[in-house]
Structure formats: C-alpha cells, structure tokens
Design a protein around this motif. Structure first.
Motif, mmCIF file in Angstrom:
data_model
loop_
_atom_site.group_PDB
_atom_site.id
_atom_site.type_symbol
_atom_site.label_atom_id
_atom_site.label_comp_id
_atom_site.label_asym_id
_atom_site.label_seq_id
_atom_site.Cartn_x
_atom_site.Cartn_y
_atom_site.Cartn_z
ATOM 1 N N VAL A 5 0.936 -1.269 0.272
ATOM 2 C CA VAL A 5 0.209 0.258 0.193
ATOM 3 C C VAL A 5 0.698 1.413 0.102
ATOM 4 O O VAL A 5 0.927 2.231 -1.179
ATOM 5 C CB VAL A 5 -0.929 -0.450 1.175
ATOM 6 N N GLY A 24 -11.465 0.526 -3.231
ATOM 7 C CA GLY A 24 -11.436 -0.928 -2.151
ATOM 8 C C GLY A 24 -10.742 0.104 -0.910
ATOM 9 O O GLY A 24 -10.450 0.904 -0.635
ATOM 10 N N SER A 28 -5.572 1.609 3.240
ATOM 11 C CA SER A 28 -4.477 2.838 2.622
ATOM 12 C C SER A 28 -5.393 4.312 2.714
ATOM 13 O O SER A 28 -5.122 4.929 1.979
ATOM 14 C CB SER A 28 -4.908 2.294 1.076
ATOM 15 N N GLU A 45 -16.215 1.104 -1.596
ATOM 16 C CA GLU A 45 -15.837 -0.316 -1.552
ATOM 17 C C GLU A 45 -17.127 -1.084 -1.881
ATOM 18 O O GLU A 45 -18.321 -0.770 -1.116
ATOM 19 C CB GLU A 45 -15.912 -0.639 0.460
ATOM 20 N N ASP A 47 -18.014 -3.901 -0.947
ATOM 21 C CA ASP A 47 -18.232 -4.824 0.324
ATOM 22 C C ASP A 47 -19.014 -4.340 1.598
ATOM 23 O O ASP A 47 -18.525 -3.330 2.384
ATOM 24 C CB ASP A 47 -16.947 -5.463 0.880
ATOM 25 N N GLY A 70 -20.359 0.562 -3.152
ATOM 26 C CA GLY A 70 -21.225 0.489 -4.182
ATOM 27 C C GLY A 70 -19.812 -0.485 -4.895
ATOM 28 O O GLY A 70 -18.912 -0.427 -4.619
ATOM 29 N N ASN A 71 -20.023 -0.607 -6.250
ATOM 30 C CA ASN A 71 -19.031 -1.258 -7.338
ATOM 31 C C ASN A 71 -17.691 -0.601 -7.911
ATOM 32 O O ASN A 71 -18.536 0.864 -8.247
ATOM 33 C CB ASN A 71 -19.725 -1.279 -8.089
ATOM 34 N N THR A 88 -6.793 -0.865 -5.255
ATOM 35 C CA THR A 88 -6.661 -1.334 -3.866
ATOM 36 C C THR A 88 -6.926 -3.000 -4.500
ATOM 37 O O THR A 88 -7.193 -3.978 -3.516
ATOM 38 C CB THR A 88 -6.911 -1.527 -2.981
ATOM 39 N N CYS A 89 -7.788 -3.062 -5.254
ATOM 40 C CA CYS A 89 -8.364 -4.195 -6.052
ATOM 41 C C CYS A 89 -7.889 -4.315 -7.240
ATOM 42 O O CYS A 89 -7.939 -3.379 -8.242
ATOM 43 C CB CYS A 89 -10.109 -4.616 -5.834
ATOM 44 N N PHE A 143 -2.821 -8.169 -6.315
ATOM 45 C CA PHE A 143 -4.600 -8.076 -5.653
ATOM 46 C C PHE A 143 -5.119 -8.780 -5.979
ATOM 47 O O PHE A 143 -5.736 -9.210 -7.264
ATOM 48 C CB PHE A 143 -4.644 -6.381 -6.277
ATOM 49 N N PRO A 148 -16.796 -7.906 -9.179
ATOM 50 C CA PRO A 148 -17.297 -8.397 -11.103
ATOM 51 C C PRO A 148 -16.903 -8.907 -12.100
ATOM 52 O O PRO A 148 -17.070 -9.170 -13.110
ATOM 53 C CB PRO A 148 -18.907 -6.891 -11.772
HETATM 54 C C1 LIG Z 1 -6.385 -5.763 -0.809
HETATM 55 S S1 LIG Z 1 -8.020 -5.264 -0.426
HETATM 56 C C2 LIG Z 1 -7.909 -4.074 0.585
HETATM 57 C C3 LIG Z 1 -8.527 -2.870 0.672
HETATM 58 C C4 LIG Z 1 -8.023 -1.534 1.717
HETATM 59 N N1 LIG Z 1 -7.690 -0.612 0.278
HETATM 60 C C5 LIG Z 1 -6.841 -1.246 2.534
HETATM 61 O O1 LIG Z 1 -5.730 -0.991 1.880
HETATM 62 O O2 LIG Z 1 -6.755 -2.401 3.022
HETATM 63 C C6 LIG Z 1 -8.637 -4.749 -2.010
HETATM 64 C C7 LIG Z 1 -10.979 -4.701 -1.197
HETATM 65 O O3 LIG Z 1 -11.370 -4.265 -2.986
HETATM 66 C C8 LIG Z 1 -12.622 -4.629 -2.334
HETATM 67 N N2 LIG Z 1 -13.355 -5.080 -3.964
HETATM 68 C C9 LIG Z 1 -13.463 -5.426 -4.708
HETATM 69 N N3 LIG Z 1 -14.090 -5.392 -5.209
HETATM 70 C C10 LIG Z 1 -14.542 -4.147 -5.797
HETATM 71 C C11 LIG Z 1 -15.276 -2.988 -6.316
HETATM 72 N N4 LIG Z 1 -15.980 -3.129 -8.017
HETATM 73 N N5 LIG Z 1 -15.328 -1.732 -6.227
HETATM 74 C C12 LIG Z 1 -15.006 -1.950 -4.649
HETATM 75 N N6 LIG Z 1 -14.427 -2.064 -4.081
HETATM 76 C C13 LIG Z 1 -13.855 -3.143 -3.954
HETATM 77 C C14 LIG Z 1 -12.899 -5.083 -1.916
HETATM 78 O O4 LIG Z 1 -13.877 -5.896 -1.097
HETATM 79 C C15 LIG Z 1 -11.580 -5.646 -0.543
HETATM 80 O O5 LIG Z 1 -11.822 -4.552 0.611
#
Ligand SMILES: C[S@@+](CC[C@H](N)C(=O)[O-])C[C@H]1O[C@@H](n2cnc3c(N)ncnc32)[C@H](O)[C@@H]1O
Length: 272
Positions: A5, A24, A28, A45, A47, A70-71, A88-89, A143, A148
């Motif tokens: 990060v 995400g 971070s 995020e 989730d 949201g997405n 971060t995904c 990552f 989706p």
């Molecule tokens: C590797 S984690 C990093 C989380 C955070 N940035 C951190 O530093 O701890 C990736 C995050 O991306 C989220 N994620 C996955 N697909 C996503 C999407 N389409 N939209 C938003 N978040 C998403 C996951 O739920 C997860 O929380």
C-alpha cells in the motif's frame, strides 16, 4: 500488504491539494487521509461490512473521508473529476469511467490482472483527448480481483477427449513464467488455467467458459502436444502471441504500454 500500500501511494504521486478517488476501503484510506486530508478522499468499497468496519477504524484514528458502498468500477459519478484515482483491487479491464472521472493530467494507478493470475501495477496519465496512457511499474504486484471481474465458475468441464492431438512448439510450462503468462492472458483474456491428472499423466488445460472452448496440453519427454475444442482455438492464439513476443526479444512488462479509450483497453509491447 501495508508495504505494498505504501509503495502504491508513492507511485500515485499525490501532491498538496490533490483530491483522490480510491477503490477498496481500508488501511490505504487512512494513509490517503493523512496525506491529503479527509475532505480530499473518497473511497468506494463493494463490501458493506468491510466499508462499515473500515469506517469505524478510520473514525477511531480521527479520519472521516467520504465512504461509499458500491461497485468501484463505476467510480463516484457524482464526485466530478479527481486529480488521482487508485484501485486497491485488481482489474482485468480498466474501466473507462475512471478515465472520465480523472482530470486531464491526472493519474490512475491500478493493478492489471488476468484470469491466469499474472498481474502488474500500471500508472496511466489522462490526456486532454479523454484517453489514458501509461506503463507498467514492475514488481509482480498482485491484488484480489475486483468483484464483477472475477472469473465465472468452471462448472461441468467440457469433454476433454475430443480434438486431434497436435504437436505445439510452445509448451504449457511457458506459463510458469510470470511475464509469459501475462502475455498469454492478454491473448485469451477469458481463459482459465487448471491442471488435471488423467490417464496417468498431467494435463494442462485452458478453458473459456463463455465460448465453451478448451485446450488440453500434455508433455511427452521434451515435446508437447495439444488437443483443442470449441470455436476459439485457445492454444493456437496463446502460442501465436507468445511466439510473436519472443521474436520481438521478450521485452519485460515494464516496457509494455497500456491505453484506455472509450472503445476499451489495449496493451502493447514495443516492437524492435
Ligand atoms: C486488497 S483489499 C484492500 C483494501 C484497502 N484499500 C486496504 O488498504 O486495506 C481490496 C478491497 O477491494 C474491495 N473490492 C473488490 N472489488 C471491488 C469493487 N468492484 N468496488 C469496490 N471495492 C471492491 C474488496 O472488498 C477489498 O476490500
């Protein structure tokens, strides 16, 4: 993860006064708030539970950014254009929405992944014409994939006994190499890779669920054979692309270029 990060935030090149869209939410997000101030940070995020617990942890540390559930592939459509966008995904296809939501001259940082699980961090700059162009930064960054864009379940495997067995000059062991695998998944982005023990030998299989295409490779001493089924000749496509890249001198991923336009994403390597 924290050191990755930190590296990503350095690569994002945030400057004073910049606002940031993050995909995400978590650790971070706190670092971004620390660097730029809460008002400058929006984090999306997918989730709900992760967003909620991250929100509590951030608040306990004194950070109150704009958190959206949201997405994140859709970004934050109400937020205007940002100076920086960071995912971060990982993504298989970098959404054009992120380009639209980043100002000209702004930077997008994201990990480009594939369903064969090779990936690389990319930094793109948005141009005045609404396209984004950039390079890969090296380091074999991987990552979790954006939700989706996860591969579909393999379900019932196709009948892998059909198809003529043909020799191939590119064996499945080529995919053990990170860069070669990256090139292969560019050629067949919907192919997933599995290994099976069948009839006393290991078969290396690519499957594209959507088109019901497959390729099964087996090793016989120093040589490899392939059988293929379905409308897409998956291994022919991989072998052609990998051979082309090798003929061009196997340039490393740091020399590849990624372009994102309204028409989609293109990844190319330099020709000699
Ligand atoms: C590797 S984690 C990093 C989380 C955070 N940035 C951190 O530093 O701890 C990736 C995050 O991306 C989220 N994620 C996955 N697909 C996503 C999407 N389409 N939209 C938003 N978040 C998403 C996951 O739920 C997860 O929380």
């Amino acid at each position: 993860m924290p050191s990755l990060v930190v590296r990503m935030l350095e690569e994002l090149q945030v400057e004073d006064g910049h606002n940031v869209l993050e995909i995400g939410t978590g650790y971070s997000t706190g670092l971004l708030c620390h660097r730029s101030g809460d008002d400058a940070v929006t984090s999306v995020e997918v989730d709900q539970d992760v967003s909620a617990s991250a929100g509590v942890a951030l608040g306990a540390s004194g950070y109150f950014p704009n958190l959206i559930v949201g997405n994140g592939l859709a970004g934050d459509k109400d937020g205007g254009q940002r100076d920086r966008t960071i995912a971060t995904c990982g993504v298989v296809r970098l959404p054009y929405t992120w380009v639209e939501q980043t100002r000209p001259g702004g930077i997008i940082l994201a990990t480009l992944c594939g369903w064969m699980y090779s990936s690389e961090l990319a930094r793109l700059t948005v141009a005045e014409d609404g396209t984004a162009r950039g390079r890969f930064l090296g380091g074999q960054v991987s990552f979790m994939l954006a939700r989706p864009q996860l591969p579909p379940p393999l379900g019932m495997l196709p009948d892998l006994d059909g198809g003529d067995e043909q020799p191939t000059s590119v064996g499945a062991d080529a995919l053990d190499d990170w860069d070669t695998r990256f090139v292969a998944q560019l050629a067949t982005p919907r192919a997933q890779r599995i290994s099976l023990e069948r009839d006393g030998r290991t078969e290396h299989v690519l499957i594209d669920v959507e088109s019901a295409s497959w390729a099964a490779l087996a090793q016989h001493g120093d040589t490899w054979t392939v059988r293929q089924g379905g409308p897409a000749r998956l291994w022919d496509t991989v072998a052609e692309h990998v051979t082309h890249w090798r003929r061009d001198g196997s340039p490393p991923l740091e020399r590849f270029e990624i372009t994102v336009t309204p028409a989609g994403q293109a990844v190319t390597w330099p020709r000699p």
